[in-house]
Design a protein around this motif. Structure first.
Motif, PDB file in Angstrom:
ATOM      1  N   GLU A   1       0.834  -1.207   0.000  1.00  0.00           N
ATOM      2  CA  GLU A   1       0.000   0.000   0.000  1.00  0.00           C
ATOM      3  C   GLU A   1       0.869   1.258   0.000  1.00  0.00           C
ATOM      4  OE1 GLU A   1      -0.418  -2.621   1.999  1.00  0.00           O
ATOM      5  OE2 GLU A   1      -2.204  -3.426   0.992  1.00  0.00           O
ATOM      6  N   GLU A   2       1.960   1.235   0.753  1.00  0.00           N
ATOM      7  CA  GLU A   2       2.844   2.411   0.809  1.00  0.00           C
ATOM      8  C   GLU A   2       3.583   2.621  -0.506  1.00  0.00           C
ATOM      9  OE1 GLU A   2       4.020   2.596   5.548  1.00  0.00           O
ATOM     10  OE2 GLU A   2       4.946   1.065   4.262  1.00  0.00           O
ATOM     11  N   ILE A   3       3.949   1.526  -1.168  1.00  0.00           N
ATOM     12  CA  ILE A   3       4.593   1.666  -2.481  1.00  0.00           C
ATOM     13  C   ILE A   3       3.615   2.290  -3.478  1.00  0.00           C
ATOM     14  CG2 ILE A   3       5.546   0.377  -4.434  1.00  0.00           C
ATOM     15  CD1 ILE A   3       6.707  -1.611  -2.394  1.00  0.00           C
ATOM     16  N   ASN A   4       2.371   1.840  -3.465  1.00  0.00           N
ATOM     17  CA  ASN A   4       1.355   2.432  -4.342  1.00  0.00           C
ATOM     18  C   ASN A   4       1.143   3.904  -4.016  1.00  0.00           C
ATOM     19  OD1 ASN A   4       0.855   0.109  -5.834  1.00  0.00           O
ATOM     20  ND2 ASN A   4      -0.704  -0.644  -4.400  1.00  0.00           N
ATOM     21  N   GLU A   5       1.151   4.226  -2.721  1.00  0.00           N
ATOM     22  CA  GLU A   5       0.983   5.624  -2.310  1.00  0.00           C
ATOM     23  C   GLU A   5       2.145   6.481  -2.810  1.00  0.00           C
ATOM     24  OE1 GLU A   5       0.496   8.294   1.803  1.00  0.00           O
ATOM     25  OE2 GLU A   5       0.798   6.119   1.921  1.00  0.00           O
ATOM     26  N   LEU A   6       3.354   5.923  -2.758  1.00  0.00           N
ATOM     27  CA  LEU A   6       4.529   6.653  -3.227  1.00  0.00           C
ATOM     28  C   LEU A   6       4.427   6.944  -4.717  1.00  0.00           C
ATOM     29  CD1 LEU A   6       7.380   7.786  -2.712  1.00  0.00           C
ATOM     30  CD2 LEU A   6       8.269   5.473  -3.132  1.00  0.00           C
ATOM     31  N   PHE A   7       4.058   5.938  -5.510  1.00  0.00           N
ATOM     32  CA  PHE A   7       3.954   6.161  -6.951  1.00  0.00           C
ATOM     33  C   PHE A   7       2.803   7.100  -7.291  1.00  0.00           C
ATOM     34  CE2 PHE A   7       6.492   2.170  -7.522  1.00  0.00           C
ATOM     35  CZ  PHE A   7       7.510   2.761  -8.261  1.00  0.00           C
ATOM     36  N   ALA A   8       1.733   7.059  -6.504  1.00  0.00           N
ATOM     37  CA  ALA A   8       0.623   7.988  -6.722  1.00  0.00           C
ATOM     38  C   ALA A   8       1.105   9.422  -6.510  1.00  0.00           C
ATOM     39  CB  ALA A   8      -0.535   7.664  -5.779  1.00  0.00           C
ATOM     40  N   ALA A   9       1.924   9.624  -5.490  1.00  0.00           N
ATOM     41  CA  ALA A   9       2.468  10.962  -5.224  1.00  0.00           C
ATOM     42  C   ALA A   9       3.410  11.402  -6.333  1.00  0.00           C
ATOM     43  CB  ALA A   9       3.189  10.970  -3.876  1.00  0.00           C
ATOM     44  N   VAL A  10       4.160  10.449  -6.894  1.00  0.00           N
ATOM     45  CA  VAL A  10       5.050  10.772  -8.017  1.00  0.00           C
ATOM     46  C   VAL A  10       4.224  11.245  -9.213  1.00  0.00           C
ATOM     47  CG1 VAL A  10       6.638   9.794  -9.716  1.00  0.00           C
ATOM     48  CG2 VAL A  10       6.888   9.205  -7.298  1.00  0.00           C
ATOM     49  N   ASN A  11       3.131  10.571  -9.481  1.00  0.00           N
ATOM     50  CA  ASN A  11       2.293  10.926 -10.628  1.00  0.00           C
ATOM     51  C   ASN A  11       1.583  12.264 -10.450  1.00  0.00           C
ATOM     52  OD1 ASN A  11       2.936   8.572 -12.040  1.00  0.00           O
ATOM     53  ND2 ASN A  11       1.315   7.403 -11.017  1.00  0.00           N
TER      54      ASN A  11
ATOM     55  N   ARG B   1      10.844  15.526  -1.615  1.00  0.00           N
ATOM     56  CA  ARG B   1       9.635  16.362  -1.708  1.00  0.00           C
ATOM     57  C   ARG B   1       8.402  15.498  -1.935  1.00  0.00           C
ATOM     58  NH1 ARG B   1      13.397  19.687  -4.337  1.00  0.00           N
ATOM     59  NH2 ARG B   1      12.843  18.913  -6.411  1.00  0.00           N
ATOM     60  N   VAL B   2       8.541  14.478  -2.769  1.00  0.00           N
ATOM     61  CA  VAL B   2       7.424  13.566  -3.015  1.00  0.00           C
ATOM     62  C   VAL B   2       7.085  12.791  -1.752  1.00  0.00           C
ATOM     63  CG1 VAL B   2       6.797  11.434  -4.202  1.00  0.00           C
ATOM     64  CG2 VAL B   2       7.710  13.348  -5.506  1.00  0.00           C
ATOM     65  N   LEU B   3       8.116  12.323  -1.059  1.00  0.00           N
ATOM     66  CA  LEU B   3       7.912  11.558   0.167  1.00  0.00           C
ATOM     67  C   LEU B   3       7.159  12.394   1.204  1.00  0.00           C
ATOM     68  CD1 LEU B   3       8.644   8.748   1.288  1.00  0.00           C
ATOM     69  CD2 LEU B   3      10.673   9.794   2.322  1.00  0.00           C
ATOM     70  N   ASP B   4       7.460  13.688   1.250  1.00  0.00           N
ATOM     71  CA  ASP B   4       6.780  14.582   2.199  1.00  0.00           C
ATOM     72  C   ASP B   4       5.286  14.702   1.905  1.00  0.00           C
ATOM     73  OD1 ASP B   4       9.074  15.059   3.612  1.00  0.00           O
ATOM     74  OD2 ASP B   4       9.569  16.924   2.577  1.00  0.00           O
TER      75      ASP B   4
END
Length: 333
Positions: free
Chosen positions: A166-176, A259-262
């Motif tokens: 779930e966290e990996i998906n959240e990270l890529f969602a933030a990247v997009n 910045r994305v991680l934040d």
């Protein structure tokens, strides 16, 4: 010591000063005695060897000598040299031959009280001790390493944090969704490389088209200096080459990653940031049934002890003790 060998010849083994040993074989015992007398006479007339304190070089002097003879060949030699000079000056730049364990331990205690982390202080000990060891090996110092018996501080084991699905998906969602605060074109592929291969962020950033061949990536700018090759999917290999054709070589994207991680709800221990991707690869690799020794080779760990941090995530890790012990295949009578 002079003794006769099994072949009839004679061996002389002498250590006139600590760390300086001479061994030679002769046909007769008399020749051994003459050689022994010659060595003893040589050192008895050399005040520098008889009295180590006659060496008046400062700690900075021997650090500089170490760098000229050996340190410059190290990957991090320049950085380490600067750290050693700072350490020497912080110790008061004493005469190197008069440095003692007590002097260093008092300095370390002061640094501990200032809040420095054990790992940082252990690095300082490792660096300065290595200077003495190397110069002794090169016969540039005639006294024992003064810090030989100083023990490193115990370093608390860091929490091993990794991202779940779930966290990996959240990270890529933030990247997009990052267009408003990060326009780095390389970010997503760098994250994919780290999650697909266990690469360190700097290793991923150093990749170029010549290092991606036959659906494999080869990391050459590694922490231990040894190249390693890891398979990747055909899809990722194709997208990498297409990306380089369209966007050019990778540039630094660590700021964009932070910045994305934040923008996510992911919370990490201090100092992890991009390294959580490497931990995530290793953790999922093991949880999905991957072999620890194979993981060691993929990650480039010099010792499997480091890789064993992930062993507790293996499916049925402890149950293997029941499954594979010899009592499981024999009966009691």
């Amino acid at each position: 010591m002079i003794k006769q060998k099994t072949n009839g010849r004679w061996l002389v083994d002498i250590e006139p000063v600590k760390g300086k040993r001479f061994r030679k074989t002769f046909d007769t015992k008399a020749d051994c005695k003459r050689y022994e007398a010659l060595i003893l006479a040589k050192f008895s007339n050399n005040d520098e060897w008889v009295n180590p304190n006659s060496d008046k070089r400062s700690l900075v002097d021997i650090v500089d000598l170490w760098y000229q003879l050996h340190g410059h060949t190290l990957k991090d030699g320049s950085r380490r040299f600067q750290a050693l000079v700072r350490l020497s000056n912080a110790l008061g730049n004493p005469i190197a031959s008069r440095l003692t364990s007590a002097i260093f331990l008092l300095y370390r205690n002061q640094r501990t009280n200032l809040g420095l982390k054990p790992k940082t202080l252990n690095n300082e000990l490792t660096y300065i001790r290595a200077v003495f060891n190397e110069l002794i090996a090169l016969e540039q110092l005639n006294y024992a390493n003064p810090l030989e018996k100083v023990r490193p501080l115990k370093v608390p084991e860091r929490e091993l944090t990794w991202l779940n699905k779930e966290e990996i998906n959240e990270l890529f969602a933030a990247v997009n969704e990052r267009s408003n605060y990060s326009k780095n074109p390389h970010l997503q592929l760098l994250i994919e490389i780290c999650l697909s291969t266990g690469a360190r962020w700097s290793e991923a950033e150093s990749l170029n088209p010549s290092l991606v061949k036959n659906n494999q990536v080869t990391f050459v700018d590694t922490k231990n200096g040894k190249a390693r090759t890891v398979p990747i999917s055909e899809d990722l290999a194709n997208r990498l080459h297409k990306h380089w054709n369209e966007c050019g070589p990778f540039t630094s994207a660590i700021g964009a990653f932070r910045r994305v991680l934040d923008k996510t709800g992911i919370e990490l221990p201090e100092g992890q940031a991009t390294h959580v991707l490497r931990h995530s690869f290793a953790s999922h690799f093991v949880m999905n049934g991957g072999n620890i020794v194979t993981l060691q080779r993929i990650l480039g760990h010099s010792s499997v002890k480091t890789t064993m941090r992930y062993a507790h995530l293996c499916p049925d890790f402890l149950n293997d003790a029941i499954k594979y012990n010899p009592m499981s295949i024999i009966g009691l009578f």
